[in-house]
Design a protein around this motif. Structure first.
Motif, PDB file in Angstrom:
ATOM      1  N   CYS A   1       2.489 -11.167   6.494  1.00 47.18           N
ATOM      2  CA  CYS A   1       2.758  -9.954   5.716  1.00 47.18           C
ATOM      3  C   CYS A   1       2.583 -10.267   4.232  1.00 47.18           C
ATOM      4  O   CYS A   1       2.976 -11.333   3.763  1.00 47.18           O
ATOM      5  CB  CYS A   1       4.182  -9.470   5.981  1.00 47.18           C
ATOM      6  SG  CYS A   1       4.406  -8.911   7.685  1.00 47.18           S
ATOM      7  N   MET A   2       1.998  -9.319   3.516  1.00 47.19           N
ATOM      8  CA  MET A   2       1.684  -9.544   2.110  1.00 47.19           C
ATOM      9  C   MET A   2       2.832  -9.190   1.184  1.00 47.19           C
ATOM     10  O   MET A   2       2.877  -9.653   0.053  1.00 47.19           O
ATOM     11  CB  MET A   2       0.433  -8.746   1.726  1.00 47.19           C
ATOM     12  CG  MET A   2      -0.800  -9.192   2.480  1.00 47.19           C
ATOM     13  SD  MET A   2      -1.096 -10.992   2.354  1.00 47.19           S
ATOM     14  CE  MET A   2      -1.620 -11.098   0.639  1.00 47.19           C
ATOM     15  N   HIS A   3       3.730  -8.318   1.629  1.00 43.71           N
ATOM     16  CA  HIS A   3       4.921  -8.088   0.824  1.00 43.71           C
ATOM     17  C   HIS A   3       6.089  -7.600   1.660  1.00 43.71           C
ATOM     18  O   HIS A   3       5.915  -7.156   2.792  1.00 43.71           O
ATOM     19  CB  HIS A   3       4.655  -7.169  -0.383  1.00 43.71           C
ATOM     20  CG  HIS A   3       4.104  -5.818  -0.072  1.00 43.71           C
ATOM     21  ND1 HIS A   3       2.958  -5.314  -0.656  1.00 43.71           N
ATOM     22  CD2 HIS A   3       4.545  -4.836   0.759  1.00 43.71           C
ATOM     23  CE1 HIS A   3       2.744  -4.093  -0.200  1.00 43.71           C
ATOM     24  NE2 HIS A   3       3.674  -3.781   0.653  1.00 43.71           N
TER      25      HIS A   3
ATOM     26  N   TYR B   1       7.709  -3.378  10.632  1.00 43.03           N
ATOM     27  CA  TYR B   1       6.434  -3.677   9.994  1.00 43.03           C
ATOM     28  C   TYR B   1       5.813  -2.404   9.446  1.00 43.03           C
ATOM     29  O   TYR B   1       5.922  -1.343  10.054  1.00 43.03           O
ATOM     30  CB  TYR B   1       5.480  -4.348  10.981  1.00 43.03           C
ATOM     31  CG  TYR B   1       5.995  -5.691  11.404  1.00 43.03           C
ATOM     32  CD1 TYR B   1       5.930  -6.778  10.538  1.00 43.03           C
ATOM     33  CD2 TYR B   1       6.618  -5.865  12.633  1.00 43.03           C
ATOM     34  CE1 TYR B   1       6.447  -8.007  10.891  1.00 43.03           C
ATOM     35  CE2 TYR B   1       7.151  -7.094  13.000  1.00 43.03           C
ATOM     36  CZ  TYR B   1       7.061  -8.157  12.123  1.00 43.03           C
ATOM     37  OH  TYR B   1       7.584  -9.376  12.468  1.00 43.03           O
ATOM     38  N   THR B   2       5.184  -2.535   8.279  1.00 40.53           N
ATOM     39  CA  THR B   2       4.470  -1.407   7.686  1.00 40.53           C
ATOM     40  C   THR B   2       3.052  -1.890   7.392  1.00 40.53           C
ATOM     41  O   THR B   2       2.677  -2.991   7.785  1.00 40.53           O
ATOM     42  CB  THR B   2       5.191  -0.913   6.418  1.00 40.53           C
ATOM     43  OG1 THR B   2       5.173  -1.961   5.451  1.00 40.53           O
ATOM     44  CG2 THR B   2       6.626  -0.509   6.715  1.00 40.53           C
ATOM     45  N   TYR B   3       2.270  -1.078   6.693  1.00 35.91           N
ATOM     46  CA  TYR B   3       0.874  -1.464   6.485  1.00 35.91           C
ATOM     47  C   TYR B   3       0.364  -0.923   5.168  1.00 35.91           C
ATOM     48  O   TYR B   3       0.515   0.266   4.875  1.00 35.91           O
ATOM     49  CB  TYR B   3       0.016  -0.924   7.642  1.00 35.91           C
ATOM     50  CG  TYR B   3      -1.240  -1.743   7.841  1.00 35.91           C
ATOM     51  CD1 TYR B   3      -1.153  -3.002   8.423  1.00 35.91           C
ATOM     52  CD2 TYR B   3      -2.482  -1.287   7.434  1.00 35.91           C
ATOM     53  CE1 TYR B   3      -2.286  -3.787   8.603  1.00 35.91           C
ATOM     54  CE2 TYR B   3      -3.622  -2.062   7.616  1.00 35.91           C
ATOM     55  CZ  TYR B   3      -3.510  -3.308   8.204  1.00 35.91           C
ATOM     56  OH  TYR B   3      -4.635  -4.091   8.375  1.00 35.91           O
ATOM     57  N   SER B   4      -0.222  -1.799   4.385  1.00 34.35           N
ATOM     58  CA  SER B   4      -0.871  -1.399   3.142  1.00 34.35           C
ATOM     59  C   SER B   4      -2.369  -1.371   3.381  1.00 34.35           C
ATOM     60  O   SER B   4      -2.942  -2.341   3.897  1.00 34.35           O
ATOM     61  CB  SER B   4      -0.548  -2.418   2.039  1.00 34.35           C
ATOM     62  OG  SER B   4      -1.522  -2.354   1.020  1.00 34.35           O
ATOM     63  N   THR B   5      -3.024  -0.267   3.000  1.00 40.11           N
ATOM     64  CA  THR B   5      -4.479  -0.198   3.197  1.00 40.11           C
ATOM     65  C   THR B   5      -5.219  -1.041   2.158  1.00 40.11           C
ATOM     66  O   THR B   5      -6.433  -1.146   2.214  1.00 40.11           O
ATOM     67  CB  THR B   5      -4.967   1.262   3.138  1.00 40.11           C
ATOM     68  OG1 THR B   5      -4.443   1.866   1.962  1.00 40.11           O
ATOM     69  CG2 THR B   5      -4.513   2.023   4.355  1.00 40.11           C
ATOM     70  N   TRP B   6      -4.489  -1.604   1.214  1.00 45.05           N
ATOM     71  CA  TRP B   6      -5.112  -2.535   0.261  1.00 45.05           C
ATOM     72  C   TRP B   6      -4.886  -3.977   0.696  1.00 45.05           C
ATOM     73  O   TRP B   6      -5.759  -4.816   0.553  1.00 45.05           O
ATOM     74  CB  TRP B   6      -4.536  -2.358  -1.139  1.00 45.05           C
ATOM     75  CG  TRP B   6      -4.915  -1.065  -1.795  1.00 45.05           C
ATOM     76  CD1 TRP B   6      -5.720  -0.088  -1.276  1.00 45.05           C
ATOM     77  CD2 TRP B   6      -4.530  -0.607  -3.090  1.00 45.05           C
ATOM     78  NE1 TRP B   6      -5.849   0.933  -2.156  1.00 45.05           N
ATOM     79  CE2 TRP B   6      -5.133   0.649  -3.287  1.00 45.05           C
ATOM     80  CE3 TRP B   6      -3.721  -1.138  -4.096  1.00 45.05           C
ATOM     81  CZ2 TRP B   6      -4.957   1.385  -4.462  1.00 45.05           C
ATOM     82  CZ3 TRP B   6      -3.552  -0.406  -5.263  1.00 45.05           C
ATOM     83  CH2 TRP B   6      -4.167   0.836  -5.438  1.00 45.05           C
ATOM     84  N   LYS B   7      -3.692  -4.263   1.213  1.00 46.76           N
ATOM     85  CA  LYS B   7      -3.290  -5.645   1.449  1.00 46.76           C
ATOM     86  C   LYS B   7      -3.126  -6.012   2.924  1.00 46.76           C
ATOM     87  O   LYS B   7      -3.064  -7.184   3.261  1.00 46.76           O
ATOM     88  CB  LYS B   7      -1.954  -5.923   0.734  1.00 46.76           C
ATOM     89  CG  LYS B   7      -1.941  -5.573  -0.755  1.00 46.76           C
ATOM     90  CD  LYS B   7      -2.686  -6.561  -1.588  1.00 46.76           C
ATOM     91  CE  LYS B   7      -2.733  -6.147  -3.062  1.00 46.76           C
ATOM     92  NZ  LYS B   7      -1.440  -6.185  -3.744  1.00 46.76           N
ATOM     93  N   GLY B   8      -2.951  -5.013   3.791  1.00 43.34           N
ATOM     94  CA  GLY B   8      -2.747  -5.311   5.204  1.00 43.34           C
ATOM     95  C   GLY B   8      -1.273  -5.316   5.590  1.00 43.34           C
ATOM     96  O   GLY B   8      -0.487  -4.514   5.076  1.00 43.34           O
ATOM     97  N   ARG B   9      -0.908  -6.230   6.493  1.00 38.17           N
ATOM     98  CA  ARG B   9       0.442  -6.261   7.072  1.00 38.17           C
ATOM     99  C   ARG B   9       1.548  -6.440   6.032  1.00 38.17           C
ATOM    100  O   ARG B   9       1.446  -7.285   5.157  1.00 38.17           O
ATOM    101  CB  ARG B   9       0.554  -7.434   8.041  1.00 38.17           C
ATOM    102  CG  ARG B   9      -0.420  -7.386   9.164  1.00 38.17           C
ATOM    103  CD  ARG B   9      -0.251  -8.617  10.022  1.00 38.17           C
ATOM    104  NE  ARG B   9      -1.262  -8.631  11.070  1.00 38.17           N
ATOM    105  CZ  ARG B   9      -1.319  -9.565  12.016  1.00 38.17           C
ATOM    106  NH1 ARG B   9      -0.428 -10.554  12.049  1.00 38.17           N
ATOM    107  NH2 ARG B   9      -2.255  -9.513  12.923  1.00 38.17           N
TER     108      ARG B   9
END
Lengths: 171, 171
Positions: free
Chosen positions: B121-123, B78-86
């Motif tokens: 997850c968003m992407h 899992y990673t994390y986007s500060t715009w989109k989240g999980r």
């Protein structure tokens, strides 16, 4: 200027949310930000956190004109190389404009490099836009390698409808 | 051909180690592999695992000429986007040569897309070498976007001495 770097706490999420938005405004894409401090709290402070975060804090006497003492952050997570093992990835690095050129950004990057080496991570990776020459030059001067230029790695993404359609093909 | 996709268990790590090496041999870089099933067991099955893995398994009757029934894997985290989240990231996808063109690779990719959507997850992201046209074409045909070509993202890395030196600059 005095500053400290410390691990973010749940109560820092509003400050981090504010700075995520400041960074997006700087990048001229503020409408892309879909998360708030609520998701940041949920996702960063659960049993298996999706990310970790360090913040830079200045003394009350040096607060920003808007009254902020949390003036920078670096957000990271652990990744994994099947050749090398544990790795660390820097997603965001930000320092408020009035607090730049004082070593805070360098201290934030160096701090996650330290976290990474302490956790036996074999490399620290991150992505930079090719037009962002000042950042590229800074990282290269510190010994970073550009894997896209050197080896040809391209970052691909499934999102939105493409991701949902792909998921529907699962057995 | 019958096959199943399932979450890897600690006892699968020897098979995953074998396939990591097969993939590295195919890529002509077998000497780059520095990890074994011991690190895979430690890092993937602890309380805060560094990665997750799905394996493809065929019935005993269809085992490989060397006697293997675990014939493919996909390793992700899992990673994390500060715009989109999980978000979710696919590090490795591999199917043994004798078991290709049977939908196993597609089923593995689709399965982590499914895991991703279930985990909100968003992407789904991953990296592909620019000379690997068959893979690029496959992913693009499924609706993936090439963020390096489209937006100019370059992947940078600190490792070895550069990482240690950077860590030493931490306050």
């Amino acid at each position: 200027m005095n500053f400290i770097i410390r691990a973010a706490r749940p109560e820092d999420c509003k400050a981090v949310e504010r700075m995520i938005m400041e960074l997006a405004v700087y990048e001229r894409m503020p409408d892309q930000v879909k998360i708030s401090h609520k998701e940041l709290e949920r996702d960063g402070f659960s049993q298996n956190p999706f990310y970790h975060c360090l913040v830079a804090e200045v003394p009350e006497a040096h607060k920003s004109t808007e009254g902020h003492t949390t003036v920078g952050y670096v957000l990271y997570y652990y990744t994994y190389s099947t050749w090398k093992g544990r790795c660390i990835y820097m997603e965001d690095l930000y320092v408020m404009p009035d607090f730049r050129e004082r070593g805070i950004g360098k201290a934030l990057v160096a701090s996650i490099a330290k976290v990474g080496t302490e956790q036996q991570c074999m490399h620290l990776q991150f992505s930079v836009l090719d037009w962002n020459k000042p950042s590229l030059d800074f990282y290269m001067s510190k010994g970073a390698q550009d894997l896209t230029a050197k080896e040809g790695w391209h970052l691909l993404r499934f999102d939105g409808v493409a991701l949902i359609k792909l998921a529907q093909e699962a057995p």
